[in-house]
Design a protein around this motif. Structure first.
Motif, mmCIF file in Angstrom:
data_model
loop_
_atom_site.group_PDB
_atom_site.id
_atom_site.type_symbol
_atom_site.label_atom_id
_atom_site.label_comp_id
_atom_site.label_asym_id
_atom_site.label_seq_id
_atom_site.Cartn_x
_atom_site.Cartn_y
_atom_site.Cartn_z
ATOM 1 N N ASN A 1 0.823 -1.203 0.000
ATOM 2 C CA ASN A 1 0.000 0.000 0.000
ATOM 3 C C ASN A 1 0.860 1.257 0.000
ATOM 4 O OD1 ASN A 1 -2.497 -1.353 0.053
ATOM 5 N ND2 ASN A 1 -2.361 -1.622 2.264
ATOM 6 N N THR B 1 -5.200 0.275 17.781
ATOM 7 C CA THR B 1 -6.270 0.252 16.782
ATOM 8 C C THR B 1 -7.303 -0.812 17.106
ATOM 9 O OG1 THR B 1 -4.756 1.058 15.073
ATOM 10 C CG2 THR B 1 -6.757 -0.025 14.336
ATOM 11 N N GLU B 2 -6.837 -2.008 17.480
ATOM 12 C CA GLU B 2 -7.762 -3.083 17.836
ATOM 13 C C GLU B 2 -8.559 -2.725 19.100
ATOM 14 O OE1 GLU B 2 -5.152 -6.350 18.243
ATOM 15 O OE2 GLU B 2 -5.027 -6.764 16.085
ATOM 16 N N GLY C 1 -13.851 -0.501 5.665
ATOM 17 C CA GLY C 1 -12.676 0.029 6.342
ATOM 18 C C GLY C 1 -12.718 1.514 6.613
ATOM 19 N N ASN D 1 -9.310 2.193 8.224
ATOM 20 C CA ASN D 1 -8.594 1.081 8.836
ATOM 21 C C ASN D 1 -7.595 0.574 7.811
ATOM 22 O OD1 ASN D 1 -7.669 -1.203 10.091
ATOM 23 N ND2 ASN D 1 -9.648 -2.227 10.219
ATOM 24 N N GLU D 2 -6.308 0.856 8.027
ATOM 25 C CA GLU D 2 -5.296 0.551 7.020
ATOM 26 C C GLU D 2 -5.107 -0.947 6.803
ATOM 27 O OE1 GLU D 2 -1.732 2.606 7.977
ATOM 28 O OE2 GLU D 2 -2.592 4.592 7.590
ATOM 29 N N ALA D 3 -5.652 -1.771 7.680
ATOM 30 C CA ALA D 3 -5.616 -3.213 7.450
ATOM 31 C C ALA D 3 -6.610 -3.614 6.366
ATOM 32 C CB ALA D 3 -5.917 -3.966 8.745
ATOM 33 N N VAL D 4 -7.571 -2.739 6.067
ATOM 34 C CA VAL D 4 -8.602 -3.026 5.071
ATOM 35 C C VAL D 4 -8.398 -2.207 3.805
ATOM 36 C CG1 VAL D 4 -11.097 -3.052 4.620
ATOM 37 C CG2 VAL D 4 -10.227 -3.583 6.906
ATOM 38 N N THR E 1 -6.854 2.033 2.273
ATOM 39 C CA THR E 1 -6.044 3.218 2.539
ATOM 40 C C THR E 1 -6.801 4.454 2.072
ATOM 41 O OG1 THR E 1 -4.914 3.161 0.380
ATOM 42 C CG2 THR E 1 -3.930 1.886 2.185
ATOM 43 N N GLY F 1 6.303 -5.517 6.492
ATOM 44 C CA GLY F 1 4.896 -5.199 6.701
ATOM 45 C C GLY F 1 4.596 -3.716 6.772
ATOM 46 N N SER G 1 3.865 0.089 4.782
ATOM 47 C CA SER G 1 3.383 0.705 3.548
ATOM 48 C C SER G 1 4.383 1.742 3.064
ATOM 49 C CB SER G 1 2.010 1.360 3.778
ATOM 50 O OG SER G 1 1.058 0.416 4.206
#
Length: 644
Positions: free
Chosen positions: A156, A240-241, A302, A421-424, A426, A514, A516
């Motif tokens: 990303n 974040t979680e 996200g 949510n950058e896990a989903v 951007t 891991g 971006s």
């Protein structure tokens, strides 16, 4: 490294007869003084574009090139004058004690490296020179694959990295003028949800993840709740979680206009990931467009913390004069003055008492100004001395007052913002989709509506614009600097061709770690361009020297790679190892710099092997192309001579 290694080669007689310490120091340093000097100058040029970065990041990172340039200039002087003097006065190596064992290990390692160079790298570089077009095609293939990882979304692009902190901030906005008791009700729900989440995530002891809770109420319509977590290395859940679980536990809050969570460390950033500024001359059209856009954002996976940017103000009654009242001589100004005086009061007297001023206000009794009925029954005096009920003198419309009016170039604007949510996804992907799909349709539905991307996108555009312009100038300056010692307009392209291939290692490093690609990563790529140019410059310079001594050009280029393998490898390894502590650092302060270290460290490590094989091949390709054009020119010359 380059100077010391070349002195070592002369002293050990690796490529000829062994020389004395003084002779080896003088000849070894003299041979590489030109490429070393210009490699330092190209490194300085590569770091210079950081001076032109705009915005918050530019103010921070401009100190990097300032320090690095000074260090490089001092290291240049040290490597050319002081280091040769030290190496020229070394005594014979000791064969006993700790130093003896270290010297023995050094000799074994050096011999093993020489065997690797002669047995593995030598045949490989000769093969790449013979099959230069295949080597070049493979290099281009690797570059295309690396870029494909970015274009395909495997890596990303986030202009401003989101660095998590050890606290979570929940901001709540309620309707303007809401009762303070309602604000406290919302506060208790949010605090109770926080306590519930901490108990669910632990074995019953909230102190395992949380240090406490802090609440701040600004007025009655603004509420901020801050949850302080234990340090990152002492808990198993990230901020974040935790904020996601907290948000789910809170659920729906009736009467709340917006609820947003922030988990970043308060460092330099670009604002919200999604920030669309809508502009229109009519406020009602602007509000409807903002609501439509916010509704559209809710459909994106996200996307969280959506805010229309519009806050309803206090309820108010708007009066519009009736013709009957105007015929009696009443004006809007007089109507407003009498209404205000009845409920707020009219100043009848002002007296000075010492240092204080006392104002005497005349207004209706308190029992006659506590309800809306008192407004409905208010009588307004006419200029002729008569009276008329307020609701007969004016038409009354219910509305709300504006808490803030924002304008740009004379047009009212509203910012529709959201987080991601950058896990989903951007912010870059969401903004690109909005620009291509939803925003053009929104403009068709609301004629006269305009938009622009602000926040992180605007700061990113400003920073990248300065960075790219500076890099373009830096490449031009590097071309000039390389052309001076080579006395060629073509060979600088051979050296500069190594710059894009450093991108392969940088992207691979971000994928493995891991991370971006961010603006900080791009600054690391600038520094990387200076390092890979240095390695390429040293190799090409040696190839020119061997070529000028006569012999086949292919053998000269391959031999240059063999002779410069050791310093290039050592330069890359020491650079990578020097950056390793930063790459694997976990503290909050270091996380802002890790993407830069990844770009430089992994880029140098991977680019080394590309340079050692691709640059010699490209050197021969350039000579092949030059030979083809030379033959074409000769043929044209012969044709002209015949026609003459």
């Amino acid at each position: 490294i380059v100077v010391g290694e070349n002195i070592y080669v002369h002293r050990q007689g690796i490529r000829g007869d062994p020389e004395s310490f003084i002779e080896a120091a003088v000849r070894g340093a003299g041979e590489v003084v030109t490429p070393v000097t210009f490699s330092i100058l190209t490194s300085i040029t590569a770091f210079a574009p950081m001076f032109f970065v705009q915005g918050t990041w530019g103010k921070i990172f401009r100190f990097f090139p300032a320090v690095i340039i000074i260090v490089l200039l001092i290291s240049l002087f040290e490597s050319i004058y002081i280091l040769p003097a030290h190496l020229g006065h070394l005594g014979p190596a000791r064969n006993t004690g700790i130093l003896g064992r270290l010297n023995a290990f050094q000799r074994r390692f050096g011999s093993a490296l020489e065997r690797f160079i002669e047995g593995i790298y030598g045949p490989a570089v000769r093969w790449s020179v013979r099959n230069r077009w295949i080597t070049w095609a493979l290099s281009i293939f690797l570059l295309v694959v690396a870029v494909g990882f970015v274009r395909g979304g495997r890596i990303n692009i986030v202009l401003f990295p989101k660095i998590e902190s050890d606290w979570i901030v929940a901001d709540v906005r309620l309707p303007f003028g809401v009762a303070l008791s309602e604000t406290h009700t919302v506060r208790r729900k949010i605090e109770n949800a926080y306590q519930t989440v901490t108990e669910k995530l632990t074995s019953g002891d909230p102190s395992e993840v949380s240090r406490g809770l802090f609440t701040e109420i600004s007025g009655s319509d603004s509420l901020r709740v801050i949850g302080v977590l234990v340090p990152t290395d002492q808990r198993d859940i990230n901020a974040t979680e935790f904020s996601r679980a907290w948000r789910e536990q809170i659920g729906y809050l009736p009467g709340v206009e917006s609820l947003t969570f922030n988990t970043t460390g308060g460092g330099p950033g670009g604002g919200q990931a999604v920030d669309v500024q809508l502009s229109h001359r009519q406020i009602d059209v602007l509000e409807r467009a903002a609501k439509d856009l916010a509704f559209t954002l809710e459909g994106y996976a996200g996307v969280t913390d959506i805010d229309t940017g519009f806050a309803q103000g206090k309820p108010q009654l708007n009066f519009r004069m009736r013709p009957e009242a105007e015929s009696l001589g009443l004006t809007a100004e007089e109507l407003g003055r009498q209404t205000r005086s009845a409920f707020w009061g009219a100043e009848a007297l002002r007296q000075q008492r010492g240092r204080d001023t006392v104002r005497v206000m005349v207004r209706r009794p308190k029992t006659e100004r506590v309800s809306e009925y008192d407004i409905e029954t208010l009588l307004i005096r006419t200029p002729q001395g008569g009276e008329i009920p307020l609701f007969e003198a004016a038409e009354v419309e219910r509305g709300r007052s504006f808490t803030a009016i924002n304008r740009t170039a004379g047009r009212r604007v509203i910012h529709v913002t959201a987080d991601v949510n950058e896990a989903v996804t951007t912010g870059r992907k969401v903004n690109a989709s909005l620009r291509q799909n939803e925003l053009p349709e929104l403009m068709r539905n609301y004629p006269g509506l305009t938009y622009s991307f602000e926040g992180a996108q605007r700061q990113g555009r400003e920073s990248l614009s300065g960075l790219f312009k500076g890099f373009a100038v830096a490449v031009l300056v590097m071309y000039v600097l390389i052309a001076i010692p080579f006395k060629s307009y073509i060979q600088p392209f051979i050296v500069l061709s190594a710059i894009p291939f450093g991108l392969i290692g940088a992207l691979l490093g971000h994928l493995l770690m891991g991370y971006s690609i961010s603006l900080i990563s791009m600054m690391g790529l600038l520094a990387l361009s200076g390092v890979v140019v240095n390695d390429s410059l040293v190799l090409v310079h040696r190839a020119n020297e061997l070529r000028n001594n006569g012999g086949d050009i292919r053998d000269a280029v391959a031999e240059a790679g063999i002779r410069r393998f050791r310093p290039i490898l050592l330069t890359s390894l020491t650079t990578f190892l020097g950056l390793t502590p930063m790459i694997f650092e976990t503290s909050l302060q270091a996380r802002y710099l890790i993407p830069m270290a990844i770009s430089l460290g992994f880029g140098v490590l991977f680019a080394t092997f590309i340079i050692l094989l691709m640059v010699p091949a490209f050197y021969i390709i350039v000579e092949d192309i030059r030979g083809i054009f030379s033959e074409i020119g000769q043929d044209i010359g012969r044709m002209v001579k015949r026609s003459g």
